[in-house]
Structure formats: C-alpha cells, structure tokens
Design a protein around this motif. Structure first.
Motif, mmCIF file in Angstrom:
data_model
loop_
_atom_site.group_PDB
_atom_site.id
_atom_site.type_symbol
_atom_site.label_atom_id
_atom_site.label_comp_id
_atom_site.label_asym_id
_atom_site.label_seq_id
_atom_site.Cartn_x
_atom_site.Cartn_y
_atom_site.Cartn_z
ATOM 1 N N UNK A 143 -18.921 26.054 -8.160
ATOM 2 C CA UNK A 143 -17.644 26.736 -8.015
ATOM 3 C C UNK A 143 -17.580 28.106 -8.641
ATOM 4 N N UNK A 144 -18.731 28.607 -9.091
ATOM 5 C CA UNK A 144 -18.707 29.928 -9.716
ATOM 6 C C UNK A 144 -18.778 31.007 -8.648
ATOM 7 N N UNK A 238 -15.838 28.252 -2.877
ATOM 8 C CA UNK A 238 -15.997 26.994 -2.151
ATOM 9 C C UNK A 238 -15.020 26.863 -1.000
ATOM 10 N N UNK A 239 -13.843 27.441 -1.154
ATOM 11 C CA UNK A 239 -12.844 27.253 -0.101
ATOM 12 C C UNK A 239 -12.757 28.433 0.859
ATOM 13 N N UNK B 36 -8.621 16.676 -5.204
ATOM 14 C CA UNK B 36 -9.257 17.831 -4.561
ATOM 15 C C UNK B 36 -10.233 18.472 -5.522
ATOM 16 N N UNK B 37 -11.358 18.949 -5.021
ATOM 17 C CA UNK B 37 -12.338 19.578 -5.919
ATOM 18 C C UNK B 37 -12.886 20.880 -5.360
ATOM 19 N N UNK B 38 -12.305 21.330 -4.239
ATOM 20 C CA UNK B 38 -12.936 22.427 -3.503
ATOM 21 C C UNK B 38 -12.587 23.840 -3.930
ATOM 22 N N UNK B 39 -12.205 24.081 -5.170
ATOM 23 C CA UNK B 39 -12.064 25.473 -5.604
ATOM 24 C C UNK B 39 -12.491 25.614 -7.064
ATOM 25 N N UNK B 40 -12.547 26.832 -7.550
ATOM 26 C CA UNK B 40 -13.137 27.044 -8.872
ATOM 27 C C UNK B 40 -12.271 26.445 -9.979
ATOM 28 N N UNK B 43 -12.993 22.772 -10.064
ATOM 29 C CA UNK B 43 -14.328 22.553 -10.606
ATOM 30 C C UNK B 43 -14.310 22.665 -12.130
ATOM 31 N N UNK B 47 -15.126 19.848 -14.926
ATOM 32 C CA UNK B 47 -16.144 20.080 -15.948
ATOM 33 C C UNK B 47 -15.577 19.890 -17.353
ATOM 34 N N UNK B 318 -16.322 32.047 -13.171
ATOM 35 C CA UNK B 318 -15.532 30.854 -13.452
ATOM 36 C C UNK B 318 -14.063 31.171 -13.666
#
Lengths: 315, 336
Positions: A143-144, A238-239, B36-40, B43, B47, B318
């Motif tokens: 996601x970076x 990612x999106x 949902x996990x699809x964006x920074x 994420x 983490x 990040x």
C-alpha cells in the motif's frame, strides 16, 4: 443526403453527439468560461479510459459472457510493480515498462488458463483472478505510494497548446487498433467468433488461439494504463484502478459496441470516454448533489445506449 | 530462613496481584473484523494492528488477536464473517464496519453470546457495542475555522468530498457547510467527490476547475489534497490554501512548497493506528474495567511546526500514523 444517412447510421456517432451536447450545456451554464480548458482536461483523463476500453472491447466482441473484470486489479498491480522497480529513477524507465507489460501478459495468460483449462465462465474467472492479482499487489507494495520517475511524469502530463501529448499518442494508437479490428485476420476472427463461435470454428478459425490473444491483449492494455496512470497521478496506489471496472464496460457499450459481441468499433470508445468525463463535470458544475448526479448519470447512459443501440432487428 | 520464605511468598503474591490486571486476559482471544483493505490507510491500519497485537500476544496479554478482512466490502459478507467469529468462540470482536446499521443484527448476536464488541472508524449503532468514533463534523468545522484565521478577506472555496453516500462523508461535509454559513466571507463555489483517493480527486477537480472563479481555499477530507494541488498546477492556476490529510505525498508536497515559497497549511486526519486503540479498549473491557460505551478519538493534527517531524516519522508512500499503547488508551478513556 446519403452521406448524412451514412454518418447517422454509424453506431459510434451517438457518443460524440452526447459528448458535444454535454459540453455545450456546461459551457452555456458557465457563460463560456473554461470552454477549451474543460476539453483539455477531458482529453487527458479520457485517455486512460480509452486504453482499457479498447482491451475490454476486444474481449466483449468475442461474444456473450466474455468480459474482463480483472482490469482494475491489473492496473493496480502493474502500477505498483513498475513504480517500485523504477524507484523514481529515469534510468530504470525501460525496466519498469517491461515489468509492467510482463505483469499484464502474465495476468492475461492466467485468466485464459482459468477460462480454458478449468472451464470457468469468464466473468467468474476474471473476477476471482482479480482477487489474486490485487492480493499480489498488496503483498508486493504494502500500500505504499512510490513516486514515478521525472521523465514519465513529464511525458504523461505534457501539453502542447492545450492538447495533451499522451492523448495524441493514444488517438494514433486507437487508429491502429481500429485497423487491427477491421482489416487484419486477427480482428476479423474476433468479430467472427463473436457473431457465432461454432460457425467461426467450422470456418477454420483457431478460436481458442484468438480468445487467448484477446484476453492477453486486454490485460496488457490494462497494465499499460496502470503504468501511465501512475506516472500521471504521482504514483501507484492500490485503489487506482477501481473506477475503471465499470468505466471500461460503459465506454464500450456507449461507444456503440454490441454487448452480445460480434459488432464493435473503436472511435466510439473515445467519444464515450470523453462523454463520461464531461457528464460528471457538467453535473459537478451544475452543483448537483451526489444522489441526483448518480441518478442522472444512470438515466443519461441508458438514454445514449438506447439511441445508439437502437438496432433494427436482424432481417 | 523463614524470613526468606515469607519474603518469597509475599513477592510472589505481589507479583500475582500486580500482574492480575493484565493476566486476567491472557487466555482471551480478540478478533478484528475488517471490511476493506484496498487503500494505504487501511493497509497502515492493519499493519498497526499486527504490530501492536503481536507484541501483546508475545507478552501474554492476550492469547491471540488475528485480523480478518472481507474480500468484497459487502455488508452481507461481513455479517457472515462476524457470525463465524461468534461460532469460533472469540471473546471480543473489534469491528471496522461496512455500514453503521446493517451489521447490527450480527453484532447483537455477538453481544448475546457474551462477546465484547468494539467498533471503530466505521462504527455500528447497535447499543450493546462499544464505539470509538471520530467527531467528523468537528473535523469539517476546524478546517473552515482555520481558513477563516488565515484568509480574513474570505473568498471562494472548493470542497472535495469523500465517497458519496458514506456516513463519514456526510458528517465532514455537514461540518464544513455549517461553519461556512457562520462565516459570511466564504462561499463554496464548487463541490466534487474525490473518494478519498488522490487520482479520483485530481480527475474531479481538473474537470470542474475551468468553470470556477478564483479559488482561495480547498476544504478536503484527507487523501485528496495532493490530487487537488496537481489539478491546480495542471490548469496553470495559482495554488490556493489546501487543507491536507495524512498521506505521505500530501505531506511531501506541502514540505516542498514550504521550502520553495513558505506555503503554510494544516493537516487534519484520523490516524490509522486507531485500530490499536480499539484493541486495547476491547482488552480493558475483557479485563473488567469500566469503559464508557462511546469514546471519541482525537484527530491527528499536523501543523507548520510539526510537519518535518511527522514527515520523518512517516514511511515514504505511507500514512502519518499514531499507535496506541495500553497507557495511551487509558488516557483516552479517562479523558472521555
């Protein structure tokens, strides 16, 4: 007179008519301000929709049930992969592009294997592979967001007299793809398969080979989009592909390609992509609330499809 | 000899009582249900969860704390997931919910089964659950108040909203509009949806910009500030005062502008580490401590003075983040 009729009968003309009307409405509302700038913006953003739209068009053309739902995750994977490999360095540009293309090719091969070897319907196959692809992108990129190399960022956002360079490149590319569709053995085979797969097979067309090429082409084009989009918008996320799932299908259909397959055209994709962008811009300019905007978008798309797809029944 | 034994025994007893507060939960299992996990941001949230809970498991505070994310961001899918977690006998479920009310049925089932439910970020309205909410309205108000301070002459504002139809988007926007009504010098000249994503925001702003008059300020919802800045630059228009979120590219852009021309702004966001706050709240409830049902988390605020520090602490690409320890959590609970 016959000329006029010939033009009106082109299925792609309606997307351009829609585009012009929507643009006109916007410009009238603002009293002329930004009339050309909005076209510039539309060109730069429609470019990306057009690239994936062309790939989706070839897939849809091969007949009912054929659609590529893995486009968004392929865009994300390709963008993340390329940006991380290049690490912002111009010297690595070719390597990054290579990695991006390779990822697209791999996705295409994988999709086709699911469809052919495991006999999974394309909708399910590409949808499930999209989870695997996105998970790969998440695992690889975490996601970076990594900045694109300077040269790529400059190239994707360069303009000459208000005309985005990338848009010109993609217009030329679309011309090439139009020739591929209408004038080459491959393109004619795609059309034939979409009209009747059995007949095409009996006529000696290597159906599976053509389908393989088509799914691969779609994935590679999605990968190219990911590469360029990451350059244009300052990095991969990612999106980043999310909105291209429906957009890629919508531009194909609004552009006058038959959802049932076997009948398609490339110019309509450009018209439809511009139309979609200008439509949202128009509704934003009018200050329509999100609810109204979604309703109107739906109604207008249905209207355009009805007019464009208003086919006379087959004789 | 006797003395020594006594000392040993009392030391043991002391250790037991001191450890008791924590040791009580050492056999407890806490699950994270995430939609949902699809964006920074998500994420980083996962983490943080992983980092803080694995340390907690290693220290024996809890037995395990796995995270589960649904694939499709669908309410039905998450409801089924929560039902599975109930069957698997978790002691607490921490939820980032796909919907404020659609999961209430599943949440009620969990509560009835004696499971502690803590929702955060995407909260649930079911009364039996704990809620770690963010005062999103206030987040909107603060932005306009900051702009009013910086731009006493006022002018036209551009509003970048989040994802249409989502609770958070409605709240922040309501806060912004409320406060704009209180400041006659500001008008919202345009409003677009940027979906909290940089590229979507860039596209939407680039589209509406040609039709707008001069813009002095941009109110945002986070994740969209850099996209807005790029759209202004591409259109060749002067950069307005853009309120930033906590993404690395937003902070980096701000830093570059600050170094180049003294650009000054404010960053308001929710730290993704709020998941760790929720974890500790669940642990504290399991521990039998008194925690209010509704908690409010503080914003993560980055100002001109703390920009360099925040940027240095943020992983490139990040999200600026804060993770909560058990002590931090107790402070937050005490403040509420």
């Amino acid at each position: 007179m016959t000329h006029v009729r010939q033009i009106v009968e082109k299925p792609w003309i309606w997307s351009f008519v829609g585009m012009f009307l929507v643009w006109l409405a916007t410009v009238l509302y603002t009293g002329g301000t930004g009339a050309t700038q909005v076209i510039t913006a539309a060109l730069s953003f429609a470019t990306f929709t057009v690239i994936v739209g062309i790939g989706q068009m070839f897939v849809i053309t091969t007949g009912p049930g054929n659609v590529d739902l893995s486009i968004p995750s392929t865009i994300a994977l390709s963008g993340v992969l390329a940006m991380k490999i290049m690490g912002g360095s111009d010297a690595m540009l070719a390597v990054g592009l290579g990695a991006s293309l390779a990822s697209g090719f791999a996705v295409g091969v994988f999709n086709y294997m699911l469809i052919r070897l495991l006999r999974i319907p394309p909708i399910i196959a590409t949808l499930s592979s999209s989870f695997l692809i996105l998970s790969t992108a998440i695992a690889y990129g975490r996601g970076l967001k990594i900045k694109p190399p300077r040269m790529l960022a400059d190239f994707t956002s360069a303009q000459v007299a208000g005309v985005p360079i990338l848009a010109v490149v993609i217009i030329l590319f679309a011309v090439g793809m139009s020739i591929l569709l209408n004038r080459t053995l491959y393109g004619r085979s795609v059309l034939a398969i979409g009209q009747n797969m059995r007949a095409a097979r009996l006529a000696g067309i290597r159906v599976e080979r053509i389908r393989f090429a088509t799914y691969t082409l779609s994935a590679v084009l999605a990968a190219i989009t990911g590469f360029l989009l990451a350059g244009f918008s300052g990095g991969a996320s990612l999106n980043m592909g999310q909105e291209y799932l429906l957009a890629s299908i919508a531009v194909v259909v609004i552009g006058g390609t038959s959802v049932a397959g076997g009948k398609s055209n490339v110019p309509g994709i450009w018209g439809a992509a511009m139309f979609m962008f200008l439509l949202v811009t128009m509704l934003n300019t009018f200050g329509a609330s999100a609810g109204i905007r979604l309703i109107l978008t739906g109604i207008i798309i249905v209207t355009v499809i009805t007019i464009a797809g208003g086919d006379k029944p087959a004789r | 000899m006797l003395n020594k034994k006594l000392m040993g025994a009392s030391a043991l007893a002391l250790a037991l009582t001191a450890g008791a507060a924590i040791a009580d939960t050492s056999d407890k299992r806490i699950a994270l249900s995430n939609n949902y996990a699809g964006n920074s941001w998500r994420q980083a949230m996962l983490q943080s969860w992983e980092k803080v809970t694995s340390a907690a498991v290693a220290e024996g505070v809890v037995a395990e704390a796995p995270a589960f994310t649904t694939a499709e961001n669908q309410v039905t899918e998450q409801a089924a997931q929560i039902q599975n977690l109930i069957l698997q006998g978790y002691d607490a479920i921490v939820i980032n919910s796909a919907s404020p009310d659609a999961l209430n049925g599943a949440v009620k089932q969990a509560c009835d089964a004696g499971i502690v439910v803590v929702s955060f970020d995407g909260i649930v309205t079911e009364p039996c659950a704990y809620r770690i909410a963010v005062d999103f309205k206030e987040m909107g108000r603060l932005q306009v108040q900051y702009l009013a301070e910086r731009l006493p002459d006022g002018g036209n504002l551009l509003e970048i909203r989040g994802l249409a139809g989502v609770f958070v988007d409605n709240e922040i926007s309501a806060g912004i509009n409320e406060e704009v009504d209180n400041h006659a010098q500001f008008q919202i000249a345009g409003s677009v949806h940027g979906d909290w994503a940089q590229d979507v925001a860039q596209k939407a702003v680039a589209g509406i910009l040609p039709s707008l008059p001069e813009i002095v300020g941009v109110v945002t919802q986070g994740g969209d500030g850099y996209g807005a800045a790029q759209a202004f630059a591409a259109a060749g228009r002067p950069t307005p005062l853009i309120v930033m979120g906590n993404r690395y590219d937003e902070l980096l852009w701000w830093k570059e502008q600050k170094d180049a021309n003294g650009y000054e702004t404010l960053s308001l966001s929710i730290a993704p580490g709020v998941s760790t706050l929720a974890f500790w709240v669940a642990q504290m409830v399991l521990d039998g401590q008194d925690v209010p049902q509704d908690l409010t988390v503080p914003f993560l605020q980055i100002t001109q003075d703390t920009l360099e520090e925040s940027l240095a602490n943020t992983q490139p690409g990040g999200v600026a983040n804060v993770e909560y320890s058990r002590e931090d959590t107790m402070d937050v609970v005490a403040e509420n």
